[in-house]
Design a protein around this motif. Structure first.
Motif, PDB file in Angstrom:
ATOM      1  N   ALA A 145      14.578  -6.361  -4.747  1.00 45.09           N
ATOM      2  CA  ALA A 145      14.250  -5.197  -5.586  1.00 45.09           C
ATOM      3  C   ALA A 145      12.764  -4.870  -5.500  1.00 45.09           C
ATOM      4  O   ALA A 145      12.378  -3.679  -5.433  1.00 45.09           O
ATOM      5  N   LEU A 146      11.897  -5.899  -5.467  1.00 36.73           N
ATOM      6  CA  LEU A 146      10.459  -5.647  -5.352  1.00 36.73           C
ATOM      7  C   LEU A 146      10.109  -5.030  -3.998  1.00 36.73           C
ATOM      8  O   LEU A 146       9.243  -4.137  -3.923  1.00 36.73           O
ATOM      9  N   ASN A 147      10.766  -5.491  -2.959  1.00 41.15           N
ATOM     10  CA  ASN A 147      10.502  -4.919  -1.634  1.00 41.15           C
ATOM     11  C   ASN A 147      10.894  -3.445  -1.580  1.00 41.15           C
ATOM     12  O   ASN A 147      10.177  -2.608  -1.001  1.00 41.15           O
ATOM     13  N   GLU A 148      12.051  -3.082  -2.159  1.00 41.67           N
ATOM     14  CA  GLU A 148      12.476  -1.676  -2.177  1.00 41.67           C
ATOM     15  C   GLU A 148      11.539  -0.827  -3.023  1.00 41.67           C
ATOM     16  O   GLU A 148      11.239   0.315  -2.674  1.00 41.67           O
ATOM     17  N   LEU A 149      11.050  -1.435  -4.158  1.00 45.66           N
ATOM     18  CA  LEU A 149      10.118  -0.704  -5.016  1.00 45.66           C
ATOM     19  C   LEU A 149       8.799  -0.457  -4.288  1.00 45.66           C
ATOM     20  O   LEU A 149       8.184   0.608  -4.435  1.00 45.66           O
ATOM     21  N   ARG A 150       8.385  -1.406  -3.460  1.00 50.24           N
ATOM     22  CA  ARG A 150       7.120  -1.257  -2.727  1.00 50.24           C
ATOM     23  C   ARG A 150       7.231  -0.119  -1.706  1.00 50.24           C
ATOM     24  O   ARG A 150       6.249   0.593  -1.460  1.00 50.24           O
TER      25      ARG A 150
ATOM     26  N   GLU B 188       3.613   2.107  -4.233  1.00 46.43           N
ATOM     27  CA  GLU B 188       2.752   0.909  -4.332  1.00 46.43           C
ATOM     28  C   GLU B 188       2.271   0.696  -5.761  1.00 46.43           C
ATOM     29  O   GLU B 188       2.153  -0.443  -6.221  1.00 46.43           O
ATOM     30  N   GLU B 189       2.008   1.802  -6.498  1.00 50.78           N
ATOM     31  CA  GLU B 189       1.527   1.686  -7.881  1.00 50.78           C
ATOM     32  C   GLU B 189       2.585   1.050  -8.771  1.00 50.78           C
ATOM     33  O   GLU B 189       2.279   0.184  -9.597  1.00 50.78           O
ATOM     34  N   LEU B 190       3.851   1.481  -8.622  1.00 56.83           N
ATOM     35  CA  LEU B 190       4.928   0.888  -9.429  1.00 56.83           C
ATOM     36  C   LEU B 190       5.126  -0.597  -9.078  1.00 56.83           C
ATOM     37  O   LEU B 190       5.398  -1.427  -9.942  1.00 56.83           O
TER      38      LEU B 190
ATOM     39  N   ILE C 279       4.545  -6.385 -10.723  1.00 60.13           N
ATOM     40  CA  ILE C 279       4.212  -7.798 -10.518  1.00 60.13           C
ATOM     41  C   ILE C 279       3.163  -8.316 -11.512  1.00 60.13           C
ATOM     42  O   ILE C 279       2.821  -9.500 -11.482  1.00 60.13           O
ATOM     43  N   GLN C 280       2.674  -7.442 -12.394  1.00 60.08           N
ATOM     44  CA  GLN C 280       1.728  -7.889 -13.430  1.00 60.08           C
ATOM     45  C   GLN C 280       2.461  -8.757 -14.455  1.00 60.08           C
ATOM     46  O   GLN C 280       3.632  -8.560 -14.746  1.00 60.08           O
TER      47      GLN C 280
END
Length: 197
Positions: A143-148, A152-154, A159-160
């Motif tokens: 999911a993080l890879n697709e969001l990236r 990039e801002e999201l 990841i914060q």
């Protein structure tokens, strides 16, 4: 006559030193100088060398005996109060012991089977938990890879670390000025531990 004795000073020359007795401050106030307290040195006796050797042998034997005694004591272990049994419980030990249980082969085999089944169940449960964690980690990373790829801002916001998930606050004294005329404790304490020689 009284005036004469009050101002009397007697000088004697004994062994090359001068000794003074004076009653200048009054007839009953006599003072003696330091050499008056000395006494002649005693003559050293010459001892037989055999007696000296016997004394040294006795001292050496005494030290060897003390060393042997310490070696014997060092082998004994220190008693531990927490492990020692109380006297009252020691007297009741016959009443408190359970009778031995005779287990036949059938019962023993049943226990072994149950233990094996329980071990297999816990092993399978552990493997299942590891698989679930692995699947969750893989899904999260995908999911993080697709969001990236989308933004990039999201991705950076995702990841914060969320501070609200760990509500941990500390409240304590801040830096304070020293207390005037404060006497710090000297740290004395009473040592009640037992000494073992």
């Amino acid at each position: 006559m009284f005036k004469l004795f009050s101002n009397l000073v007697i000088n004697q020359n004994v062994l090359g030193t001068v000794r003074n007795i004076s009653s200048c401050n009054g007839p009953l106030f006599f003072r003696a100088s330091i050499p008056m307290f000395a006494e002649p040195l005693k003559k050293k006796k010459r001892l037989d060398p055999q007696i000296l050797k016997a004394r040294e042998d006795r001292k050496r034997k005494k030290v060897e005996k003390a060393i042997k005694r310490l070696e014997k004591v060092s082998k004994t272990l220190k008693p531990i109060d927490e492990i020692q049994l109380m006297a009252a419980l020691n007297n009741e030990i016959g009443n408190r012991q359970r009778p031995p249980i005779d287990i036949n082969n059938e019962k023993l085999e049943e226990r072994i089977r149950t233990l094996k089944m329980w071990s297999k169940y816990k092993h399978d449960e552990h493997i299942f938990n590891l698989q679930v964690l692995s699947d969750l980690e893989y899904s999260q990373q995908r999911a993080l890879n697709e969001l990236r790829e989308i933004s990039e801002e999201l991705y950076q916001a995702a990841i914060q670390i969320d501070e609200s998930l760990l509500p941990y606050t500390l409240e304590g004294p801040v830096e304070t000025p020293p207390i005037e005329n404060y006497e710090s404790p000297d740290g004395e304490y009473t040592d009640i531990s037992k000494k073992w020689d």
